[in-house]
Design an enzyme around this catalytic site. Structure first.
Site: not given
Ligand SMILES: NC(=O)c1ccc[n+]([C@@H]2O[C@H](COP(=O)([O-])OP(=O)(O)OC[C@H]3O[C@@H](n4cnc5c(N)ncnc54)[C@H](OP(=O)(O)O)[C@@H]3O)[C@@H](O)[C@H]2O)c1
Length: 286
Positions: A65-66, A12, A129
């Site tokens: 799951y984002t 991610g 979410y």
């Molecule tokens: N993005 C935002 O704006 C935001 C805002 C606030 C908080 N957050 C939190 O910050 C954290 C990081 O977010 P991010 O933006 O880096 O998310 P991201 O880019 O969507 O990355 C999430 C990663 O988790 C992987 N994943 C999904 N299901 C999985 C599983 N069962 N086992 C192992 N890996 C799995 C995904 O792989 P695949 O792609 O192959 O499914 C992806 O590589 C998350 O907890 C998110 O909820 C994000």
């Protein structure tokens, strides 16, 4: 002795950012980065086996799951990754005395506040979410005491898909964009968040609990878009809109208070504009 740190969901945008800066911490930290195909956090047996076979001082859970809109229809999938799997991870951390550093979100709040949300403010997610992320937090809180739950907001980086990159690419290719003016929050760079995670690990911080981490300042999606458009000298290419149709409801105000992080680190976070500048530069020159 070097801390052994497992990063889950390493493919991610946050996982990739941690990996990119990890070299700077190589003297203090031995990292293992595992993406979904190497460790699926929804597979409890796989998790139990991995924790039994390896020594892990800290587990940084970047897996999630984002897709906020899709979570409205794929609710079970979002719950499985963001809540049930987090219960498995927290149980494994408890059994092996591992500190869990878990990411959560501003979307655990309903947006009815008019002042920045503090860590102990009541949660009330208004979309699937947010509900799944809050349930994940609850599992950690009931299974474990050695945890950091870091709630962050509007994450972006030079990696993968995110708002800053989307706006950058559309403007660069000459498109116009309609952007919502009515949601307030704070964009947060994965680099800044990664540095905070490194702070917790390298200082072996023991003040466990929930922390709100975002950049300094508050803004709207529209003003972030306008800021990026100014970089291209194309301010008229972003068009303000008060309503943006989407499947999931979003909090109209989700600014997080950084006071607890500031008192821990003795440092103000970067201004959101400065961190956006850094990513725009790396998108332009990398
Ligand atoms: N993005 C935002 O704006 C935001 C805002 C606030 C908080 N957050 C939190 O910050 C954290 C990081 O977010 P991010 O933006 O880096 O998310 P991201 O880019 O969507 O990355 C999430 C990663 O988790 C992987 N994943 C999904 N299901 C999985 C599983 N069962 N086992 C192992 N890996 C799995 C995904 O792989 P695949 O792609 O192959 O499914 C992806 O590589 C998350 O907890 C998110 O909820 C994000």
């Amino acid at each position: 002795m070097r801390s052994k740190v497992l990063v889950t969901g390493a493919n991610g945008q946050l996982g990739k950012t941690l990996r990119e800066i990890s070299g700077r911490f190589a003297e203090a930290i031995e990292f293992t980065f595992l993406e979904k195909s190497q460790l699926d956090i929804t597979n409890q047996e796989e998790i139990q086996r991995y924790f039994k076979d390896n020594i892990i001082d800290f587990c940084v859970n970047c897996a999630a799951y984002t897709n906020v809109d899709l979570a409205e229809t794929e609710t079970d999938k979002a719950m499985t990754v963001n809540a049930h799997a987090v219960a498995y991870l927290s149980k494994a951390c408890k059994a092996h005395n591992t500190v869990l550093i878990h990411m959560s979100t501003d979307y655990v709040f309903d947006g009815n506040s008019t002042t920045p949300y503090k860590e102990n403010d009541p949660t009330h997610p208004i979309n699937s979410y947010g509900k799944s992320k809050r349930l994940g937090e609850e599992h950690i809180q009931s299974n474990l005491s050695n945890y950091f739950i870091i709630r962050t907001s509007w994450l972006y980086s030079k990696f993968n898909k995110n708002f800053v990159k989307t706006v950058y690419s559309k403007l660069k290719s000459g498109h116009q964009l309609r952007i919502i003016t009515t949601q307030k929050g704070t964009p947060t760079s994965c680099v800044d968040l990664s540095n905070f995670i490194m702070f917790l690990i390298t200082n072996r911080v023991k003040a466990y609990g929930i922390y709100h981490f975002s950049a300094k300042g508050e803004t709207t999606w529209f003003d972030v878009g306008l800021y990026i458009a100014q970089y291209f000298k194309r301010s008229s290419a972003v068009i303000p809109t008060p309503i943006f149709e989407s499947k999931a409801s979003r909090p109209i105000y989700s600014v997080l208070s950084n006071d607890k992080v500031i008192s821990l680190t003795k440092q103000e976070p970067n201004r959101w504009q400065d961190s956006v500048d850094d990513v725009l530069k790396s998108l332009t020159y990398d």
